[in-house]
Scaffold this active site. Sequence first.
Site, mmCIF file in Angstrom:
data_model
loop_
_atom_site.group_PDB
_atom_site.id
_atom_site.type_symbol
_atom_site.label_atom_id
_atom_site.label_comp_id
_atom_site.label_asym_id
_atom_site.label_seq_id
_atom_site.Cartn_x
_atom_site.Cartn_y
_atom_site.Cartn_z
ATOM 1 N N ASP A 75 -0.420 6.873 1.331
ATOM 2 C CA ASP A 75 -1.048 6.277 2.510
ATOM 3 C C ASP A 75 -1.034 7.358 3.578
ATOM 4 O O ASP A 75 0.030 7.740 4.059
ATOM 5 C CB ASP A 75 -0.233 5.041 2.925
ATOM 6 C CG ASP A 75 -0.764 4.386 4.190
ATOM 7 O OD1 ASP A 75 -1.606 5.000 4.871
ATOM 8 O OD2 ASP A 75 -0.308 3.270 4.500
ATOM 9 N N ASP A 94 -3.977 2.699 0.674
ATOM 10 C CA ASP A 94 -3.512 3.810 -0.153
ATOM 11 C C ASP A 94 -4.657 4.575 -0.796
ATOM 12 O O ASP A 94 -5.518 3.980 -1.448
ATOM 13 C CB ASP A 94 -2.560 3.286 -1.226
ATOM 14 C CG ASP A 94 -1.281 2.803 -0.602
ATOM 15 O OD1 ASP A 94 -0.416 3.648 -0.359
ATOM 16 O OD2 ASP A 94 -1.169 1.591 -0.303
ATOM 17 N N TYR A 99 12.963 2.616 7.431
ATOM 18 C CA TYR A 99 11.822 1.798 7.034
ATOM 19 C C TYR A 99 10.523 2.604 7.097
ATOM 20 O O TYR A 99 10.170 3.133 8.145
ATOM 21 C CB TYR A 99 11.693 0.564 7.950
ATOM 22 C CG TYR A 99 10.416 -0.178 7.676
ATOM 23 C CD1 TYR A 99 10.254 -0.857 6.478
ATOM 24 C CD2 TYR A 99 9.360 -0.157 8.582
ATOM 25 C CE1 TYR A 99 9.071 -1.508 6.188
ATOM 26 C CE2 TYR A 99 8.176 -0.813 8.302
ATOM 27 C CZ TYR A 99 8.037 -1.481 7.109
ATOM 28 O OH TYR A 99 6.865 -2.117 6.819
ATOM 29 N N LYS A 108 6.383 -0.404 2.131
ATOM 30 C CA LYS A 108 6.628 -0.485 0.683
ATOM 31 C C LYS A 108 5.897 0.658 -0.009
ATOM 32 O O LYS A 108 5.091 1.354 0.594
ATOM 33 C CB LYS A 108 6.167 -1.840 0.160
ATOM 34 C CG LYS A 108 7.144 -2.969 0.484
ATOM 35 C CD LYS A 108 8.401 -2.899 -0.368
ATOM 36 C CE LYS A 108 9.344 -4.060 -0.009
ATOM 37 N NZ LYS A 108 10.727 -3.776 -0.401
ATOM 38 N N ASP A 109 6.147 0.810 -1.293
ATOM 39 C CA ASP A 109 5.689 2.022 -1.971
ATOM 40 C C ASP A 109 4.319 1.918 -2.615
ATOM 41 O O ASP A 109 3.728 2.916 -2.964
ATOM 42 C CB ASP A 109 6.714 2.406 -3.024
ATOM 43 C CG ASP A 109 8.061 2.560 -2.376
ATOM 44 O OD1 ASP A 109 8.231 3.525 -1.647
ATOM 45 O OD2 ASP A 109 8.912 1.677 -2.587
ATOM 46 N N ASP A 110 3.838 0.680 -2.825
ATOM 47 C CA ASP A 110 2.469 0.501 -3.287
ATOM 48 C C ASP A 110 2.211 1.327 -4.549
ATOM 49 O O ASP A 110 1.556 2.376 -4.502
ATOM 50 C CB ASP A 110 1.493 0.848 -2.153
ATOM 51 C CG ASP A 110 1.861 0.098 -0.879
ATOM 52 O OD1 ASP A 110 2.477 -0.981 -0.989
ATOM 53 O OD2 ASP A 110 1.568 0.588 0.208
ATOM 54 N N GLN A 164 -5.313 -0.377 -27.267
ATOM 55 C CA GLN A 164 -6.060 -0.486 -28.542
ATOM 56 C C GLN A 164 -5.452 0.337 -29.681
ATOM 57 O O GLN A 164 -4.591 1.174 -29.452
ATOM 58 C CB GLN A 164 -7.529 -0.075 -28.354
ATOM 59 C CG GLN A 164 -8.273 -0.828 -27.279
ATOM 60 C CD GLN A 164 -8.605 -2.279 -27.555
ATOM 61 O OE1 GLN A 164 -8.777 -3.047 -26.653
ATOM 62 N NE2 GLN A 164 -8.693 -2.643 -28.825
ATOM 63 N N SER A 165 -5.972 0.071 -30.887
ATOM 64 C CA SER A 165 -5.616 0.778 -32.131
ATOM 65 C C SER A 165 -4.115 0.993 -32.275
ATOM 66 O O SER A 165 -3.638 2.122 -32.232
ATOM 67 C CB SER A 165 -6.281 2.150 -32.194
ATOM 68 O OG SER A 165 -7.636 2.060 -31.972
ATOM 69 N N ARG A 203 5.037 -6.237 6.711
ATOM 70 C CA ARG A 203 6.192 -5.425 7.115
ATOM 71 C C ARG A 203 7.113 -5.095 5.942
ATOM 72 O O ARG A 203 8.296 -4.817 6.131
ATOM 73 C CB ARG A 203 6.974 -6.118 8.247
ATOM 74 C CG ARG A 203 6.126 -6.271 9.486
ATOM 75 C CD ARG A 203 6.778 -6.995 10.636
ATOM 76 N NE ARG A 203 5.790 -7.177 11.691
ATOM 77 C CZ ARG A 203 5.465 -6.247 12.586
ATOM 78 N NH1 ARG A 203 6.080 -5.093 12.568
ATOM 79 N NH2 ARG A 203 4.538 -6.478 13.493
ATOM 80 N N TYR A 232 16.379 -2.438 4.231
ATOM 81 C CA TYR A 232 15.421 -1.322 4.247
ATOM 82 C C TYR A 232 14.227 -1.620 5.141
ATOM 83 O O TYR A 232 13.169 -1.039 4.998
ATOM 84 C CB TYR A 232 14.974 -1.016 2.817
ATOM 85 C CG TYR A 232 16.134 -0.651 1.937
ATOM 86 C CD1 TYR A 232 16.773 0.574 2.096
ATOM 87 C CD2 TYR A 232 16.614 -1.545 0.987
ATOM 88 C CE1 TYR A 232 17.856 0.920 1.306
ATOM 89 C CE2 TYR A 232 17.702 -1.215 0.197
ATOM 90 C CZ TYR A 232 18.319 0.024 0.361
ATOM 91 O OH TYR A 232 19.394 0.355 -0.411
HETATM 92 C C1 F6R Z 1 3.452 -3.236 4.963
HETATM 93 C C2 F6R Z 1 2.615 -2.683 6.023
HETATM 94 C C3 F6R Z 1 2.300 -3.504 7.221
HETATM 95 C C4 F6R Z 1 3.100 -3.053 8.420
HETATM 96 C C5 F6R Z 1 2.840 -3.940 9.649
HETATM 97 C C6 F6R Z 1 3.566 -3.437 10.894
HETATM 98 O O1 F6R Z 1 3.700 -2.296 3.957
HETATM 99 O O2 F6R Z 1 2.212 -1.535 5.956
HETATM 100 O O3 F6R Z 1 2.481 -4.868 6.962
HETATM 101 O O4 F6R Z 1 4.480 -3.066 8.122
HETATM 102 O O5 F6R Z 1 1.462 -3.967 9.941
HETATM 103 O O6 F6R Z 1 3.187 -2.127 11.108
HETATM 104 P P1 F6R Z 1 3.684 -1.271 12.355
HETATM 105 O O7 F6R Z 1 5.190 -1.367 12.368
HETATM 106 O O8 F6R Z 1 3.192 0.116 12.045
HETATM 107 O O9 F6R Z 1 3.062 -1.859 13.571
HETATM 108 MG MG MG Z 2 -0.217 1.944 5.901
HETATM 109 MG MG MG Z 3 -0.160 0.612 1.336
#
Ligand code: F6R
Ligand code: MG
Ligand code: MG
Length: 361
Positions: free
Chosen positions: A10, A51, A225, A228-230, A238-239, A262, A344
């Site tokens: 991202d 991403d 924080y 997430k890692d996405d 197949q086969s 979040r 986290y």
């Molecule tokens: C989850 C994600 C969003 C942000 C949320 C708050 O992976 O990317 O849900 O966590 O929009 O974002 P900030 O803290 O950048 O305002």
């Molecule tokens: Mg993002």
């Molecule tokens: Mg993402």
Amino acid sequence: MTTISVIKADVGSFPGHSRVHPAILEKATEMLRKAEGNLITDSFVTHCGDDLELIMTHTHGEDDPGIHKLAWDVFIECTAIAKDLKLYGAGQDLLSDAFSGNVKGMGPGVAEMVFEERASDPVLVFMADKTEPGAWNYYLYKMFADPFNTPGLVIDPAMHEGFVFEVHDVIDKRKVHFSTPEESHKLLAYIGAPSRYLIKYVYRKDGLIAASTSTQRLNLIAGRYVGKDDPVMVVRGQSGLPSVGELIEPFATPVIVAGWMRGSHHGPFMPVGLCDANCTRFDGPPRVICLGFQICNGKLIGPVDMFDDPAYDRVRSKCNEIADILRAHGPFEPHRLSLEEMEYTTLPIVEKELTDRWEPI
Ligand code: F6R
Ligand code: MG
Ligand code: MG
């Protein structure tokens, strides 16, 4: 030997954490095109939510410094565009300033696989947004170890012996192999806890590589924080491997994963076509896309947008119902993640400010 490398990050999105800007997709496509016939054989650029996904084929194997540098350079250039356009979270997943030979541990997610091309080799690339790498555990188990999902395990003699799963413990940094079907209960004891134990590879008993996933945990790398890692994953079919239809069948059932708003909420994992790979409601819900290719002398024949299909309408509608039910919980568990997982997120900062208010009872 052919290598498929799926490397993602991202590097900024719009509006908020919703989707990748077309200018970024264009830049990445152009840079990979330039490298074709040179460092790489073929490429395809896409996005899942916020991403940027780089799908590359080449002959250099896993962890190749040249391939990783190419991906890193794309992310750096695209970050510059994100900054120019003041896109949200420009360069968000690039946790380091300087490339040091391998993008692993630097923020981007990586799933790579090296294999001898069979007479015909179908490959599916799964890409997700707003969830964690462990989200793949359930699906890989269904594909490669559950005969109720994959009748090939029973019917095809080539699969009768089953598969080997390599599981990584991302907290204690160790790995273990489990053989299915004989050790499926042992396997489930671990992978049922997907925030810590992740399936990295799946092999057929004769050693044929069948699946490879990204397992990086940004929060563990950064120690703070960072969303997430996405994750992404590459699966062959197949086969003597599960068929394409068996590989995508587990996604027809709605499953709840960690991530969403979040990175702090459980939500339904919704399979969507590329046109819907944009996060909206409550920054989600968590989404997964699947692109199907045939690999031909390293060329990517495709893609086919596997979930852009009415056959997946019903699971999408069930996911929307589950989203309503979970959202009704507001800030309460089990919509909100467990306290351990919230460590986290940004919640501990809030709690720290309140430490002095507590009195003994
Ligand atoms: C989850 C994600 C969003 C942000 C949320 C708050 O992976 O990317 O849900 O966590 O929009 O974002 P900030 O803290 O950048 O305002
Ligand atoms: Mg993002
Ligand atoms: Mg993402």
